[in-house]
Design a protein around this motif. Structure first.
Motif, PDB file in Angstrom:
ATOM      1  N   SER A 238      13.584  19.017  89.276  1.00 46.00           N
ATOM      2  CA  SER A 238      13.105  19.890  88.211  1.00 46.00           C
ATOM      3  C   SER A 238      12.890  19.227  86.774  1.00 46.00           C
ATOM      4  N   TYR A 239      13.572  17.917  86.825  1.00 44.38           N
ATOM      5  CA  TYR A 239      13.412  17.058  85.607  1.00 44.38           C
ATOM      6  C   TYR A 239      12.112  16.403  85.434  1.00 44.38           C
ATOM      7  N   CYS A 240      11.652  16.074  86.597  1.00 48.04           N
ATOM      8  CA  CYS A 240      10.314  15.576  86.769  1.00 48.04           C
ATOM      9  C   CYS A 240       9.179  16.656  86.591  1.00 48.04           C
ATOM     10  N   ASP A 241       9.487  17.948  86.950  1.00 42.11           N
ATOM     11  CA  ASP A 241       8.483  18.872  86.667  1.00 42.11           C
ATOM     12  C   ASP A 241       8.505  19.262  85.321  1.00 42.11           C
ATOM     13  N   ALA A 242       9.635  19.414  84.465  1.00 39.47           N
ATOM     14  CA  ALA A 242       9.698  19.470  83.106  1.00 39.47           C
ATOM     15  C   ALA A 242       9.054  18.401  82.218  1.00 39.47           C
ATOM     16  N   LEU A 243       9.096  17.075  82.650  1.00 35.21           N
ATOM     17  CA  LEU A 243       8.492  16.119  81.830  1.00 35.21           C
ATOM     18  C   LEU A 243       6.817  16.274  82.337  1.00 35.21           C
TER      19      LEU A 243
ATOM     20  N   ALA B  55      17.535  19.847  79.529  1.00 40.13           N
ATOM     21  CA  ALA B  55      18.567  20.760  80.145  1.00 40.13           C
ATOM     22  C   ALA B  55      18.422  20.230  81.705  1.00 40.13           C
ATOM     23  N   SER B  56      17.250  19.857  82.032  1.00 38.84           N
ATOM     24  CA  SER B  56      17.067  19.458  83.416  1.00 38.84           C
ATOM     25  C   SER B  56      17.084  18.013  83.742  1.00 38.84           C
ATOM     26  N   ALA B  57      17.617  17.337  82.850  1.00 41.05           N
ATOM     27  CA  ALA B  57      17.560  15.817  82.941  1.00 41.05           C
ATOM     28  C   ALA B  57      18.987  15.317  83.545  1.00 41.05           C
ATOM     29  N   PRO B  58      18.940  14.367  84.366  1.00 37.71           N
ATOM     30  CA  PRO B  58      20.107  13.926  85.169  1.00 37.71           C
ATOM     31  C   PRO B  58      20.988  13.275  84.114  1.00 37.71           C
ATOM     32  N   GLU B  59      22.495  13.257  84.669  1.00 40.10           N
ATOM     33  CA  GLU B  59      23.377  12.936  83.658  1.00 40.10           C
ATOM     34  C   GLU B  59      23.209  11.502  83.125  1.00 40.10           C
ATOM     35  N   GLU B  60      22.173  10.700  83.501  1.00 39.27           N
ATOM     36  CA  GLU B  60      22.428   9.241  83.274  1.00 39.27           C
ATOM     37  C   GLU B  60      21.612   9.299  81.948  1.00 39.27           C
ATOM     38  N   VAL B  61      20.638   9.974  81.814  1.00 42.56           N
ATOM     39  CA  VAL B  61      19.756  10.092  80.541  1.00 42.56           C
ATOM     40  C   VAL B  61      19.745  11.506  79.624  1.00 42.56           C
TER      41      VAL B  61
ATOM     42  N   TRP C 129      18.306  12.199  75.877  1.00 39.08           N
ATOM     43  CA  TRP C 129      17.353  13.363  75.419  1.00 39.08           C
ATOM     44  C   TRP C 129      18.189  14.059  74.330  1.00 39.08           C
ATOM     45  N   ALA C 130      19.319  14.235  74.390  1.00 40.02           N
ATOM     46  CA  ALA C 130      20.105  14.964  73.108  1.00 40.02           C
ATOM     47  C   ALA C 130      19.757  14.142  71.950  1.00 40.02           C
ATOM     48  N   SER C 131      19.816  12.928  71.993  1.00 47.02           N
ATOM     49  CA  SER C 131      19.602  12.130  70.815  1.00 47.02           C
ATOM     50  C   SER C 131      18.147  12.114  70.216  1.00 47.02           C
ATOM     51  N   LEU C 132      16.971  12.383  71.300  1.00 49.91           N
ATOM     52  CA  LEU C 132      15.756  12.418  70.862  1.00 49.91           C
ATOM     53  C   LEU C 132      15.675  14.012  70.336  1.00 49.91           C
ATOM     54  N   ARG C 133      16.289  14.856  70.838  1.00 51.75           N
ATOM     55  CA  ARG C 133      16.152  16.295  70.199  1.00 51.75           C
ATOM     56  C   ARG C 133      16.820  16.058  68.984  1.00 51.75           C
ATOM     57  N   VAL C 134      17.758  15.577  68.738  1.00 50.44           N
ATOM     58  CA  VAL C 134      18.460  15.604  67.271  1.00 50.44           C
ATOM     59  C   VAL C 134      17.563  15.106  66.281  1.00 50.44           C
ATOM     60  N   LEU C 135      17.163  13.807  66.755  1.00 46.78           N
ATOM     61  CA  LEU C 135      15.766  13.331  65.891  1.00 46.78           C
ATOM     62  C   LEU C 135      14.714  14.211  65.599  1.00 46.78           C
TER      63      LEU C 135
ATOM     64  N   ARG D 101      16.044   3.666  77.504  1.00 45.56           N
ATOM     65  CA  ARG D 101      16.544   4.312  78.901  1.00 45.56           C
ATOM     66  C   ARG D 101      15.762   5.575  79.229  1.00 45.56           C
ATOM     67  N   ILE D 102      15.141   6.347  78.277  1.00 45.21           N
ATOM     68  CA  ILE D 102      14.461   7.539  78.573  1.00 45.21           C
ATOM     69  C   ILE D 102      13.069   6.817  79.305  1.00 45.21           C
ATOM     70  N   GLU D 103      12.528   6.136  78.630  1.00 42.60           N
ATOM     71  CA  GLU D 103      11.163   5.524  79.170  1.00 42.60           C
ATOM     72  C   GLU D 103      11.357   4.961  80.424  1.00 42.60           C
ATOM     73  N   THR D 104      12.331   4.076  80.628  1.00 42.75           N
ATOM     74  CA  THR D 104      12.531   3.439  82.189  1.00 42.75           C
ATOM     75  C   THR D 104      12.936   4.504  83.058  1.00 42.75           C
ATOM     76  N   HIS D 105      13.715   5.204  82.585  1.00 45.12           N
ATOM     77  CA  HIS D 105      14.089   6.415  83.740  1.00 45.12           C
ATOM     78  C   HIS D 105      13.154   7.285  84.021  1.00 45.12           C
ATOM     79  N   ALA D 106      12.210   7.826  83.265  1.00 45.80           N
ATOM     80  CA  ALA D 106      11.204   8.546  83.687  1.00 45.80           C
ATOM     81  C   ALA D 106      10.145   7.862  84.473  1.00 45.80           C
ATOM     82  N   LYS D 107       9.953   6.428  84.186  1.00 42.89           N
ATOM     83  CA  LYS D 107       8.700   5.779  84.914  1.00 42.89           C
ATOM     84  C   LYS D 107       9.706   5.534  86.275  1.00 42.89           C
ATOM     85  N   GLU D 108      10.817   4.984  86.584  1.00 39.76           N
ATOM     86  CA  GLU D 108      11.329   4.806  87.942  1.00 39.76           C
ATOM     87  C   GLU D 108      11.654   6.178  88.432  1.00 39.76           C
TER      88      GLU D 108
END
Length: 128
Positions: free
Chosen positions: A33-38, A70-76, A80-86, A113-120
């Motif tokens: 669901s995270y990958c689908d959201a991305l 909302a669908s992001a794994p705990e590790e990121v 994502w919350a930091s990006l949303r606030v920004l 971390r977002i960039e690396t996680h999305a790619k991996e």
């Protein structure tokens, strides 16, 4: 002058971070669901820099980020919350440059971390 750089820096940094140029198949399971959201958000990210110049567009962008978060794994999820606030700081006509600068200083590691996680995890390259 530093003020000029700060005015450009947040938009440029987000545009670079959020330009999705390659979308591959996402993994199945809990990250599906995270990958689908991305993948669904890809179109919104193509013009992130321009989007952040308009408060209404920035608000729509924040909604997209919220969906991914909302669908992001705990590790990121915190990243994502930091990006949303920004991004939310751009939903007003005249963003507070001092607040943007403070937030940008702490955002670089989250962005990486977002960039690396999305790619991996999803095969989505947010960094190029």
């Amino acid at each position: 002058m530093r003020t000029t750089a700060l005015r450009k820096s947040p938009s440029v940094a987000l545009a670079l971070l959020l330009t999705a140029t390659s979308v591959a198949a996402c993994s199945s399971g809990s990250t599906g669901s995270y990958c689908d959201a991305l993948t669904a958000a890809e179109a919104d990210w193509k013009d992130a820099g321009a989007t952040l110049k308009d408060p209404a567009s920035a608000a729509r962008f924040v909604a997209t980020i919220t969906t991914v978060e909302a669908s992001a794994p705990e590790e990121v999820r915190t990243d994502w919350a930091s990006l949303r606030v920004l991004a939310a700081k751009f939903t007003v006509a005249k963003p507070d440059l001092t607040e943007l600068t403070k937030h940008m200083e702490g955002f670089e590691s989250s962005a990486k971390r977002i960039e690396t996680h999305a790619k991996e995890t999803c095969g989505i390259d947010l960094g190029s």
